[in-house]
Design a protein around this motif. Structure first.
Motif, short mmCIF file in Angstrom:
data_model
loop_
_atom_site.label_atom_id
_atom_site.label_comp_id
_atom_site.label_asym_id
_atom_site.label_seq_id
_atom_site.Cartn_x
_atom_site.Cartn_y
_atom_site.Cartn_z
N LYS A 179 1.34 -1.27 -0.07
CA LYS A 179 -0.44 -0.20 0.36
C LYS A 179 0.45 0.91 0.08
O LYS A 179 1.90 0.97 0.59
CB LYS A 179 -0.56 -0.47 1.17
N VAL A 180 0.77 2.29 -0.91
CA VAL A 180 1.33 3.35 -1.07
C VAL A 180 0.05 4.23 -0.48
O VAL A 180 -0.48 4.97 -1.36
CB VAL A 180 1.69 3.43 -2.40
N GLY A 181 1.07 5.81 0.27
CA GLY A 181 0.32 6.52 0.61
C GLY A 181 0.56 7.67 -0.44
O GLY A 181 1.98 7.17 -0.71
N ASN A 182 -0.11 9.13 0.25
CA ASN A 182 0.94 10.05 0.36
C ASN A 182 2.27 10.56 0.59
O ASN A 182 3.29 10.49 0.31
CB ASN A 182 0.40 11.41 0.75
N LYS A 183 1.92 9.79 2.02
CA LYS A 183 3.17 10.23 3.23
C LYS A 183 3.84 8.80 3.56
O LYS A 183 4.87 8.53 3.75
CB LYS A 183 3.13 10.75 4.28
N LEU A 184 2.74 8.00 3.37
CA LEU A 184 3.03 6.53 3.78
C LEU A 184 3.22 5.40 2.71
O LEU A 184 2.45 5.45 2.41
CB LEU A 184 2.72 5.35 4.82
N GLY A 185 4.25 4.60 3.15
CA GLY A 185 4.07 3.07 2.54
C GLY A 185 4.49 2.45 3.10
O GLY A 185 5.06 1.75 3.35
N PHE A 186 3.76 0.62 2.76
CA PHE A 186 4.18 -0.65 3.84
C PHE A 186 3.99 -0.97 2.63
O PHE A 186 3.86 -1.85 1.89
CB PHE A 186 2.48 -0.95 4.31
N ASN A 187 5.42 -2.57 2.83
CA ASN A 187 5.64 -3.48 2.12
C ASN A 187 6.25 -4.90 2.98
O ASN A 187 6.56 -4.47 4.24
CB ASN A 187 7.40 -2.72 1.56
N ILE A 188 6.35 -5.74 2.60
CA ILE A 188 6.54 -7.25 2.23
C ILE A 188 7.51 -7.43 2.35
O ILE A 188 7.67 -7.57 -0.09
CB ILE A 188 4.75 -7.91 2.05
N VAL A 189 8.82 -8.29 2.75
CA VAL A 189 9.95 -8.95 1.64
C VAL A 189 10.05 -10.47 1.70
O VAL A 189 9.87 -10.40 3.22
CB VAL A 189 10.76 -8.02 1.96
N GLU A 190 9.51 -10.87 0.75
CA GLU A 190 10.12 -12.51 1.10
C GLU A 190 11.89 -12.80 1.13
O GLU A 190 12.25 -12.01 -0.70
CB GLU A 190 9.17 -13.20 0.40
N VAL A 191 12.18 -13.80 2.14
CA VAL A 191 13.66 -13.61 1.70
C VAL A 191 13.42 -14.86 1.42
O VAL A 191 13.32 -15.98 1.81
CB VAL A 191 14.79 -13.45 2.55
N LYS A 192 14.38 -15.23 0.42
CA LYS A 192 14.50 -17.16 -0.26
C LYS A 192 15.04 -17.67 -0.56
O LYS A 192 16.60 -16.77 -1.03
CB LYS A 192 13.46 -17.24 -1.37
N ARG A 193 15.75 -18.77 -0.58
CA ARG A 193 17.03 -19.56 -1.24
C ARG A 193 16.17 -20.49 -1.48
O ARG A 193 15.82 -21.73 -1.66
CB ARG A 193 17.97 -20.39 0.75
N GLY A 194 16.25 -20.00 -3.25
CA GLY A 194 15.64 -20.59 -3.72
C GLY A 194 14.21 -20.68 -4.16
O GLY A 194 14.32 -19.44 -3.74
N ASP A 195 13.67 -21.77 -3.67
CA ASP A 195 11.72 -21.22 -3.75
C ASP A 195 11.14 -21.82 -2.61
O ASP A 195 10.87 -21.50 -2.19
CB ASP A 195 11.05 -22.30 -4.46
N GLU A 196 12.73 -21.51 -1.60
CA GLU A 196 12.46 -22.36 0.13
C GLU A 196 12.06 -20.56 0.82
O GLU A 196 12.76 -19.25 0.89
CB GLU A 196 13.42 -22.98 0.98
N LEU A 197 11.42 -20.03 1.29
CA LEU A 197 11.01 -19.16 2.33
C LEU A 197 11.71 -19.20 3.09
O LEU A 197 12.00 -19.75 4.39
CB LEU A 197 9.54 -18.77 2.78
N VAL A 198 12.74 -18.27 3.46
CA VAL A 198 13.62 -18.15 4.79
C VAL A 198 13.84 -16.36 5.84
O VAL A 198 14.28 -17.59 6.93
CB VAL A 198 15.26 -18.55 4.29
#
Length: 134
Positions: free
Chosen positions: A100-119
């Motif tokens: 979500k991005v607003g005028n002043k704030l943005g909210f991010n999700i980051v997935e860190v993976k080793r290959g296809d595996e979520l780490v």
């Protein structure tokens, strides 16, 4: 400046991310994927990657993606869940997607993976300034 060029410019100015060996894999508006390979000097006393490595990779993806809208965006809150221990030689990717991005704030999700595996799973909030990337 076009949003997909901003992460490359940011990396060229980011000595820490360069020192870690982070590379931009892909960049588009609101979405950036970066990667690195874990080196021996990134290991902790248990011979596993220090938690700061996956955190730093995710934080870089987060910052780069948050800035693709063309305004300087700065982190105001982040958190990470470490799911799997990591080893020397592991190749990691971190993909940040702006939820979500607003005028002043943005909210991010980051997935860190080793290959296809979520780490690891990282969440962050940015404050979007009025300063433009040039």
């Amino acid at each position: 400046m076009e949003g997909n060029k901003i992460p490359h410019k940011m990396l060229s100015l980011d000595a820490f991310s360069q020192w870690l060996g982070i590379e931009v894999i892909s960049a588009e508006l609101g979405k950036v994927k970066v990667g690195l390979t874990i080196r021996k000097e990134m290991l902790n006393s248990m011979n596993k990657a220090h938690g700061g490595i996956s955190y730093s990779l995710a934080d870089t993806a987060f910052g780069f993606a948050a800035n693709t809208h063309g305004k300087y965006a700065v982190s105001i809150e982040t958190s990470i869940n470490h799911i799997v221990a990591l080893n020397e030689g592991d190749c990691l990717t971190a993909e940040s997607v702006i939820e979500k991005v607003g005028n002043k704030l943005g909210f991010n999700i980051v997935e860190v993976k080793r290959g296809d595996e979520l780490v690891a799973l990282f969440k962050g909030v940015v404050y979007r300034t009025s300063k433009d990337w040039k």
